[in-house]
Design a protein around this motif. Structure first.
Motif, mmCIF file in Angstrom:
data_model
loop_
_atom_site.group_PDB
_atom_site.id
_atom_site.type_symbol
_atom_site.label_atom_id
_atom_site.label_comp_id
_atom_site.label_asym_id
_atom_site.label_seq_id
_atom_site.Cartn_x
_atom_site.Cartn_y
_atom_site.Cartn_z
ATOM 1 N N THR A 1 0.826 -1.208 0.000
ATOM 2 C CA THR A 1 0.000 0.000 0.000
ATOM 3 C C THR A 1 0.856 1.252 0.000
ATOM 4 O OG1 THR A 1 -1.597 -1.256 1.318
ATOM 5 C CG2 THR A 1 -2.026 1.073 1.006
ATOM 6 N N ALA A 2 1.979 1.225 0.713
ATOM 7 C CA ALA A 2 2.879 2.380 0.690
ATOM 8 C C ALA A 2 3.360 2.657 -0.722
ATOM 9 C CB ALA A 2 4.067 2.129 1.621
ATOM 10 N N ALA A 3 3.763 1.616 -1.431
ATOM 11 C CA ALA A 3 4.218 1.789 -2.810
ATOM 12 C C ALA A 3 3.074 2.207 -3.724
ATOM 13 C CB ALA A 3 4.855 0.496 -3.313
ATOM 14 N N ALA A 4 1.898 1.641 -3.499
ATOM 15 C CA ALA A 4 0.739 2.007 -4.320
ATOM 16 C C ALA A 4 0.350 3.460 -4.106
ATOM 17 C CB ALA A 4 -0.437 1.081 -4.006
ATOM 18 N N LEU A 5 0.470 3.948 -2.871
ATOM 19 C CA LEU A 5 0.208 5.364 -2.607
ATOM 20 C C LEU A 5 1.204 6.240 -3.353
ATOM 21 C CD1 LEU A 5 -1.124 7.723 -1.053
ATOM 22 C CD2 LEU A 5 0.497 7.275 0.809
ATOM 23 N N ALA A 6 2.477 5.867 -3.317
ATOM 24 C CA ALA A 6 3.494 6.664 -4.007
ATOM 25 C C ALA A 6 3.259 6.695 -5.503
ATOM 26 C CB ALA A 6 4.883 6.106 -3.698
ATOM 27 N N VAL A 7 2.817 5.573 -6.077
ATOM 28 C CA VAL A 7 2.532 5.527 -7.510
ATOM 29 C C VAL A 7 1.312 6.369 -7.847
ATOM 30 C CG1 VAL A 7 1.699 4.006 -9.350
ATOM 31 C CG2 VAL A 7 3.673 3.327 -7.965
ATOM 32 N N ALA A 8 0.267 6.247 -7.035
ATOM 33 C CA ALA A 8 -0.977 6.970 -7.322
ATOM 34 C C ALA A 8 -0.860 8.458 -7.040
ATOM 35 C CB ALA A 8 -2.124 6.373 -6.502
ATOM 36 N N ARG A 9 -0.134 8.812 -5.963
ATOM 37 C CA ARG A 9 -0.036 10.217 -5.560
ATOM 38 C C ARG A 9 1.405 10.568 -5.193
ATOM 39 N NH1 ARG A 9 -4.568 13.065 -4.364
ATOM 40 N NH2 ARG A 9 -3.062 14.763 -4.546
ATOM 41 N N PRO A 10 2.301 10.593 -6.154
ATOM 42 C CA PRO A 10 3.697 10.918 -5.845
ATOM 43 C C PRO A 10 3.863 12.319 -5.268
ATOM 44 C CG PRO A 10 3.318 10.898 -8.219
ATOM 45 C CD PRO A 10 2.099 10.330 -7.584
ATOM 46 N N ASP A 11 2.891 13.184 -5.514
ATOM 47 C CA ASP A 11 2.942 14.533 -4.962
ATOM 48 C C ASP A 11 2.723 14.544 -3.453
ATOM 49 O OD1 ASP A 11 0.272 13.663 -5.744
ATOM 50 O OD2 ASP A 11 -0.439 15.619 -5.053
ATOM 51 N N ARG A 12 2.233 13.435 -2.897
ATOM 52 C CA ARG A 12 1.947 13.377 -1.462
ATOM 53 C C ARG A 12 3.004 12.588 -0.685
ATOM 54 N NH1 ARG A 12 -3.684 14.580 -0.780
ATOM 55 N NH2 ARG A 12 -3.163 14.882 1.432
ATOM 56 N N VAL A 13 4.001 12.042 -1.373
ATOM 57 C CA VAL A 13 4.957 11.144 -0.719
ATOM 58 C C VAL A 13 6.387 11.657 -0.905
ATOM 59 C CG1 VAL A 13 5.841 8.782 -0.581
ATOM 60 C CG2 VAL A 13 3.410 9.177 -1.092
ATOM 61 N N SER A 14 7.069 11.910 0.205
ATOM 62 C CA SER A 14 8.458 12.369 0.165
ATOM 63 C C SER A 14 9.435 11.216 -0.018
ATOM 64 C CB SER A 14 8.809 13.113 1.460
ATOM 65 O OG SER A 14 7.980 14.229 1.649
ATOM 66 N N SER A 15 9.151 10.105 0.649
ATOM 67 C CA SER A 15 10.023 8.932 0.560
ATOM 68 C C SER A 15 9.235 7.722 1.053
ATOM 69 C CB SER A 15 11.294 9.112 1.402
ATOM 70 O OG SER A 15 10.990 9.049 2.781
ATOM 71 N N MET A 16 9.803 6.535 0.810
ATOM 72 C CA MET A 16 9.181 5.296 1.263
ATOM 73 C C MET A 16 10.175 4.487 2.075
ATOM 74 S SD MET A 16 7.220 3.841 -2.121
ATOM 75 C CE MET A 16 8.690 3.889 -3.168
ATOM 76 N N VAL A 17 9.695 3.888 3.145
ATOM 77 C CA VAL A 17 10.438 2.873 3.879
ATOM 78 C C VAL A 17 9.662 1.573 3.709
ATOM 79 C CG1 VAL A 17 11.287 2.074 6.109
ATOM 80 C CG2 VAL A 17 11.355 4.513 5.554
#
Length: 282
Positions: free
Chosen positions: A108-124
């Motif tokens: 879900t973290a990766a899916a959020l970054a793909v769907a809304r990269p404007d809302r995600v600074s980085s992923m762990v």
């Protein structure tokens, strides 16, 4: 803990600490409650919420159909999990976050970054779930649930869910809606009244869409390949969190920091330090 209605789905959440926001997608499969960050498996010892909350605002929540959050009888998908996460960020007035996932929460973290990269600074992405054995186990769980429903009916699922207290991950018979069956009488009544054909279509579609590949589910490799969001990837090494799943993410994502150490060396102190160092750079 606060509860908010997000597109008709009750969502329980908590914010801990102060500083830049870290949206934390819980481990635990279909039992992804916010408590799992402090009580589930190895995460109860890793202590991420306590460590991160000294410098960051940790946003933890019950994924829909988990814990005290509600649900909806519909084909579940990663997009629906993303919608819940975005709705929570909007409710809190948070524009951008670090997204951290444990186990299946990585999807879900990766899916959020793909769907809304404007809302995600980085992923762990800590011990991402995935691999052939993981997919096979998930499909087996759904098949066992379908067999129980066909033989005993949906009211039996409601009764069992309320009697046993076990989640779908531990007892496939109770299905992926076990949590709201326990906490929402109106949902339980409508669930039991659903036609068998309709229910089987929803469940079969959920199994097929959520677990459609022999690696990390949830996002297409081509979408990961063009994602300009840096990621820290920490591998697991068991049948549900295969090292191949972590390497797949490293292969697909263009900006990665891969912590290539065995789980035995991923001690609480070392893991906390590694995550904090990564977040501090982004």
């Amino acid at each position: 803990m606060p509860i908010v209605d997000l597109d008709g789905i009750r969502t329980r959440y908590e914010t801990v600490g102060e500083g830049p926001a870290v949206l934390m997608f819980s481990p635990g499969g279909f039992d992804s409650s916010l408590e799992n960050w402090t009580t589930f498996g190895r995460y109860k010892d890793l202590g991420f919420v306590g460590a991160l909350s000294e410098s960051y605002t940790c946003i933890v929540f019950d994924r829909r159909e988990s814990g005290q959050s509600g649900g909806r009888l519909e084909r579940l998908s990663w997009d629906k999990y993303v919608a819940q996460a975005v709705g929570l960020l909007d409710h809190l007035g948070v524009e951008k976050v670090h997204a951290m996932g444990g186990c299946v929460g990585c999807s879900t973290a990766a899916a959020l970054a793909v769907a809304r990269p404007d809302r995600v600074s980085s992923m762990v992405l800590f011990s991402p779930a995935g691999g052939y054995t993981y997919r096979a186990a998930q499909h087996k769980r759904f098949h066992q649930h379908i067999g129980f429903v066909v033989e005993h009916g949906l009211q039996a699922v409601v009764d069992l869910a309320r009697e046993s207290g076990a989640g779908f991950s531990k007892d496939p018979r109770v299905g992926p809606w076990a949590a709201p069956l326990r906490t929402d009488d109106s949902f339980a009544a409508s669930y039991a009244a659903t036609s068998l054909d309709r229910y089987l279509a929803i469940v079969s579609g959920t199994s097929r869409v959520l677990f459609d590949r022999d690696t990390v589910p949830g996002v297409e490799p081509e979408d990961l390949a063009v994602l300009d969001v840096p990621a820290l990837i920490v591998p697991g090494e068991d049948l549900s969190h295969t090292r191949s799943a972590a390497r797949y993410l490293e292969e697909c994502l263009p900006d990665t920091d891969y912590w290539d150490v065995p789980v035995a060396e991923q001690t609480p102190a070392a893991s906390q330090q590694r995550v904090l160092e990564f977040l501090g750079r982004h």
